[in-house]
Design a protein around this motif. Structure first.
Motif, PDB file in Angstrom:
ATOM      1  N   VAL A   3       0.945  -1.205  -0.211  1.00  0.00           N
ATOM      2  CA  VAL A   3       0.077   0.385   0.106  1.00  0.00           C
ATOM      3  C   VAL A   3       0.934   1.328   0.203  1.00  0.00           C
ATOM      4  O   VAL A   3       1.150   2.089  -0.590  1.00  0.00           O
ATOM      5  N   ILE A   4       1.744   1.123   0.825  1.00  0.00           N
ATOM      6  CA  ILE A   4       3.045   2.189   0.926  1.00  0.00           C
ATOM      7  C   ILE A   4       3.558   2.500  -0.672  1.00  0.00           C
ATOM      8  O   ILE A   4       3.872   3.494  -0.854  1.00  0.00           O
ATOM      9  N   SER A   8       2.658   5.687  -2.568  1.00  0.00           N
ATOM     10  CA  SER A   8       4.137   6.844  -3.419  1.00  0.00           C
ATOM     11  C   SER A   8       4.257   6.525  -4.839  1.00  0.00           C
ATOM     12  O   SER A   8       4.546   7.542  -5.415  1.00  0.00           O
ATOM     13  N   SER A   9       3.843   5.614  -5.049  1.00  0.00           N
ATOM     14  CA  SER A   9       4.304   5.846  -6.325  1.00  0.00           C
ATOM     15  C   SER A   9       3.148   6.729  -6.796  1.00  0.00           C
ATOM     16  O   SER A   9       3.053   7.612  -7.539  1.00  0.00           O
ATOM     17  N   ALA A  15       3.371  14.571  -8.331  1.00  0.00           N
ATOM     18  CA  ALA A  15       4.048  15.532  -8.158  1.00  0.00           C
ATOM     19  C   ALA A  15       5.139  15.273  -9.986  1.00  0.00           C
ATOM     20  O   ALA A  15       5.103  17.135 -10.115  1.00  0.00           O
ATOM     21  N   SER A  16       5.431  14.902 -10.677  1.00  0.00           N
ATOM     22  CA  SER A  16       5.911  15.034 -11.944  1.00  0.00           C
ATOM     23  C   SER A  16       4.790  15.093 -12.868  1.00  0.00           C
ATOM     24  O   SER A  16       5.445  16.203 -13.152  1.00  0.00           O
TER      25      SER A  16
END
Length: 115
Positions: A3-4, A8-9, A15-16
């Motif tokens: 899940v993390i 994060s992906s 953000a990218s």
């Protein structure tokens, strides 16, 4: 843990995309500013060239008039002929006759006479 990793992906991709969008907007803004400044510089330079050409043409015309005149005396006579009698009288009231030799003798105390 999975899940993390997924979260994060997801955040990284988000953000990218935001970063690339902001970078593209910044680049377009800078590019437009550069184009505007370049266009302004070109316009100002062209204006300068036009003023320079007009100045050169004016000087050339003035020189041509002077060159076509036989002498400075002819230029003066031409200018004098265009003045009214009253104006000529006003100008002649301010004429100063200078005796150059007497002026030099006065300034040097006559020491040049012996040379």
């Amino acid at each position: 843990m999975e899940v993390i990793k997924k979260r994060s992906s997801y955040e990284w991709n988000k953000a990218s995309i935001e970063f690339n969008t902001a970078r593209k907007a910044w680049f377009e803004k800078v590019e437009k500013y550069y184009e505007d400044q370049n266009a302004k510089w070109d316009k100002d330079y062209n204006d300068l060239l036009e003023r320079k050409a007009a100045w050169i043409e004016d000087i050339a015309n003035t020189t041509a008039v002077a060159g076509n005149t036989a002498s400075i005396g002819d230029l003066a006579a031409s200018a004098n002929a265009s003045l009214s009698q009253e104006t000529r009288e006003q100008i002649s009231a301010f004429e100063i006759n200078i005796n150059a030799q007497a002026l030099v003798e006065t300034m040097t105390g006559g020491i040049l006479e012996d040379m």
